[in-house]
Write an enzyme that holds these catalytic residues in place. Structure first.
Site, PDB file in Angstrom:
ATOM      1  N   LYS A   9       0.826  -1.209   0.000  1.00  0.00           N
ATOM      2  CA  LYS A   9       0.000   0.000   0.000  1.00  0.00           C
ATOM      3  C   LYS A   9       0.865   1.265   0.000  1.00  0.00           C
ATOM      4  O   LYS A   9       2.073   1.202   0.231  1.00  0.00           O
ATOM      5  CB  LYS A   9      -0.925  -0.031   1.228  1.00  0.00           C
ATOM      6  CG  LYS A   9      -1.944  -1.188   1.204  1.00  0.00           C
ATOM      7  CD  LYS A   9      -2.895  -1.105   2.403  1.00  0.00           C
ATOM      8  CE  LYS A   9      -3.934  -2.226   2.356  1.00  0.00           C
ATOM      9  NZ  LYS A   9      -4.958  -2.070   3.428  1.00  0.00           N
ATOM     10  N   TYR A  49     -12.223  -1.610  -4.050  1.00  0.00           N
ATOM     11  CA  TYR A  49     -12.779  -1.897  -2.727  1.00  0.00           C
ATOM     12  C   TYR A  49     -14.310  -1.795  -2.704  1.00  0.00           C
ATOM     13  O   TYR A  49     -14.891  -1.550  -1.649  1.00  0.00           O
ATOM     14  CB  TYR A  49     -12.180  -0.951  -1.688  1.00  0.00           C
ATOM     15  CG  TYR A  49     -10.823  -1.382  -1.152  1.00  0.00           C
ATOM     16  CD1 TYR A  49     -10.693  -2.554  -0.395  1.00  0.00           C
ATOM     17  CD2 TYR A  49      -9.685  -0.623  -1.372  1.00  0.00           C
ATOM     18  CE1 TYR A  49      -9.460  -2.946   0.118  1.00  0.00           C
ATOM     19  CE2 TYR A  49      -8.440  -1.007  -0.854  1.00  0.00           C
ATOM     20  CZ  TYR A  49      -8.346  -2.173  -0.112  1.00  0.00           C
ATOM     21  OH  TYR A  49      -7.123  -2.559   0.397  1.00  0.00           O
ATOM     22  N   PHE A  57     -15.449   3.200   6.787  1.00  0.00           N
ATOM     23  CA  PHE A  57     -14.058   3.540   6.447  1.00  0.00           C
ATOM     24  C   PHE A  57     -13.801   3.639   4.951  1.00  0.00           C
ATOM     25  O   PHE A  57     -12.677   3.925   4.526  1.00  0.00           O
ATOM     26  CB  PHE A  57     -13.094   2.532   7.096  1.00  0.00           C
ATOM     27  CG  PHE A  57     -13.319   1.085   6.709  1.00  0.00           C
ATOM     28  CD1 PHE A  57     -12.865   0.572   5.497  1.00  0.00           C
ATOM     29  CD2 PHE A  57     -13.998   0.217   7.569  1.00  0.00           C
ATOM     30  CE1 PHE A  57     -13.066  -0.759   5.146  1.00  0.00           C
ATOM     31  CE2 PHE A  57     -14.211  -1.119   7.226  1.00  0.00           C
ATOM     32  CZ  PHE A  57     -13.745  -1.598   6.013  1.00  0.00           C
ATOM     33  N   ARG A  85      -2.000 -14.303   3.947  1.00  0.00           N
ATOM     34  CA  ARG A  85      -2.765 -13.676   5.036  1.00  0.00           C
ATOM     35  C   ARG A  85      -2.057 -13.891   6.384  1.00  0.00           C
ATOM     36  O   ARG A  85      -2.061 -13.007   7.234  1.00  0.00           O
ATOM     37  CB  ARG A  85      -4.196 -14.240   5.102  1.00  0.00           C
ATOM     38  CG  ARG A  85      -5.073 -13.984   3.884  1.00  0.00           C
ATOM     39  CD  ARG A  85      -5.605 -12.577   3.747  1.00  0.00           C
ATOM     40  NE  ARG A  85      -6.225 -12.046   4.925  1.00  0.00           N
ATOM     41  CZ  ARG A  85      -6.936 -10.915   4.945  1.00  0.00           C
ATOM     42  NH1 ARG A  85      -7.146 -10.221   3.812  1.00  0.00           N
ATOM     43  NH2 ARG A  85      -7.441 -10.451   6.047  1.00  0.00           N
ATOM     44  N   THR A  91      -5.948  -7.512  10.302  1.00  0.00           N
ATOM     45  CA  THR A  91      -6.224  -6.168   9.781  1.00  0.00           C
ATOM     46  C   THR A  91      -5.799  -5.097  10.781  1.00  0.00           C
ATOM     47  O   THR A  91      -5.151  -4.114  10.414  1.00  0.00           O
ATOM     48  CB  THR A  91      -7.740  -6.023   9.498  1.00  0.00           C
ATOM     49  OG1 THR A  91      -8.167  -7.131   8.704  1.00  0.00           O
ATOM     50  CG2 THR A  91      -8.039  -4.723   8.783  1.00  0.00           C
ATOM     51  N   ARG A 102       2.176  -6.689   9.411  1.00  0.00           N
ATOM     52  CA  ARG A 102       1.368  -5.604   9.990  1.00  0.00           C
ATOM     53  C   ARG A 102       1.770  -5.325  11.437  1.00  0.00           C
ATOM     54  O   ARG A 102       1.844  -4.166  11.849  1.00  0.00           O
ATOM     55  CB  ARG A 102      -0.119  -5.948   9.859  1.00  0.00           C
ATOM     56  CG  ARG A 102      -0.616  -5.742   8.426  1.00  0.00           C
ATOM     57  CD  ARG A 102      -1.979  -6.320   8.209  1.00  0.00           C
ATOM     58  NE  ARG A 102      -2.614  -5.830   6.983  1.00  0.00           N
ATOM     59  CZ  ARG A 102      -3.790  -6.273   6.533  1.00  0.00           C
ATOM     60  NH1 ARG A 102      -4.441  -7.214   7.189  1.00  0.00           N
ATOM     61  NH2 ARG A 102      -4.302  -5.778   5.421  1.00  0.00           N
ATOM     62  N   ASN A 112      -1.933  -0.059   6.937  1.00  0.00           N
ATOM     63  CA  ASN A 112      -1.417  -1.338   7.434  1.00  0.00           C
ATOM     64  C   ASN A 112      -0.550  -2.064   6.404  1.00  0.00           C
ATOM     65  O   ASN A 112      -0.503  -3.278   6.358  1.00  0.00           O
ATOM     66  CB  ASN A 112      -2.575  -2.209   7.953  1.00  0.00           C
ATOM     67  CG  ASN A 112      -3.622  -2.465   6.894  1.00  0.00           C
ATOM     68  OD1 ASN A 112      -3.464  -2.077   5.738  1.00  0.00           O
ATOM     69  ND2 ASN A 112      -4.698  -3.133   7.264  1.00  0.00           N
ATOM     70  N   HIS A 115      -2.013  -5.428   1.402  1.00  0.00           N
ATOM     71  CA  HIS A 115      -3.318  -6.025   1.119  1.00  0.00           C
ATOM     72  C   HIS A 115      -3.082  -7.448   0.645  1.00  0.00           C
ATOM     73  O   HIS A 115      -2.097  -7.716  -0.041  1.00  0.00           O
ATOM     74  CB  HIS A 115      -4.035  -5.246   0.002  1.00  0.00           C
ATOM     75  CG  HIS A 115      -5.226  -5.995  -0.547  1.00  0.00           C
ATOM     76  ND1 HIS A 115      -6.467  -5.931   0.037  1.00  0.00           N
ATOM     77  CD2 HIS A 115      -5.335  -6.866  -1.582  1.00  0.00           C
ATOM     78  CE1 HIS A 115      -7.299  -6.725  -0.644  1.00  0.00           C
ATOM     79  NE2 HIS A 115      -6.638  -7.294  -1.622  1.00  0.00           N
ATOM     80  N   GLU A 126      -9.486  -9.705  -8.082  1.00  0.00           N
ATOM     81  CA  GLU A 126      -8.432  -8.710  -7.808  1.00  0.00           C
ATOM     82  C   GLU A 126      -7.251  -8.852  -8.771  1.00  0.00           C
ATOM     83  O   GLU A 126      -6.670  -7.844  -9.187  1.00  0.00           O
ATOM     84  CB  GLU A 126      -7.977  -8.842  -6.350  1.00  0.00           C
ATOM     85  CG  GLU A 126      -9.075  -8.416  -5.385  1.00  0.00           C
ATOM     86  CD  GLU A 126      -8.705  -8.606  -3.916  1.00  0.00           C
ATOM     87  OE1 GLU A 126      -7.603  -9.097  -3.626  1.00  0.00           O
ATOM     88  OE2 GLU A 126      -9.543  -8.247  -3.068  1.00  0.00           O
TER      89      GLU A 126
END
Ligand code: UDP
Ligand code: MG
Length: 139
Positions: A9, A49, A57, A85, A91, A102, A112, A115, A126
């Site tokens: 990100k 998203y 958010f 993940r 998250t 993270r 964070n 993704h 995606e």
């Protein structure tokens, strides 16, 4: 064999963490089969998203995701969706396990660092959002 989409990100890129994230994948036998850097427009971030459009958010998240360059990657490997993940962590970085990306680097529930797709269907959407088959090795 599975595929998943990873994004470093804008906070991760700005803070010089591209190498750190890529190294985690390389150290964990996750194969990178496509990679590029780009900056999303607000509209593109909203489309990416869209699943979160009703969430409080959403507006802030899509501002953030379009605020600077990102690195997008397609990862391949066995159980790579879950594996990625796990490397990312929860998250909310405060709830993320010790040693996860993270937990180590995130500063905020929004900012964070990374993704990762959360299921085979979202991974397919995606990956197709960012890459044509000609940009993916053995695509
Ligand atoms: N997010 C946020 N506030 C929240 C939950 C999520 O700002 O309360 C942001 C955060 O950047 C997160 C992204 O929205 O990574 C997508 O949320 P999701 O629940 O899908 O988390 P992820 O799959 O990224 O762990
Ligand atoms: Mg998610």
């Amino acid at each position: 064999m599975e595929r998943t989409l990873s994004i470093i990100k804008p906070d991760g890129v700005a803070r010089g963490l591209i190498g750190t994230v890529v190294k985690r994948f390389e150290e964990n036998q996750i194969r990178i089969i496509a990679m590029k850097m780009l900056r999303m427009t607000k509209q593109q971030a909203q489309a990416f998203y869209a699943v979160h459009r009703e969430r409080p958010f959403y507006d802030s998240l899509t501002d953030f995701m379009s605020s600077g360059p990102i690195v997008v990657m397609v990862l391949e490997g066995e159980k790579v969706i879950e594996k990625n993940r796990t490397l990312m962590g929860a998250t909310d970085y405060r709830k993320a396990a010790e040693g996860t990306i993270r937990r180590e680097f995130a500063t905020d529930i929004e900012k964070n660092i990374v993704h990762g797709s959360d299921a085979p269907e979202t991974a397919a959407f995606e990956i197709g959002f960012f890459f044509s088959r000609f940009e993916i090795l053995n695509g």
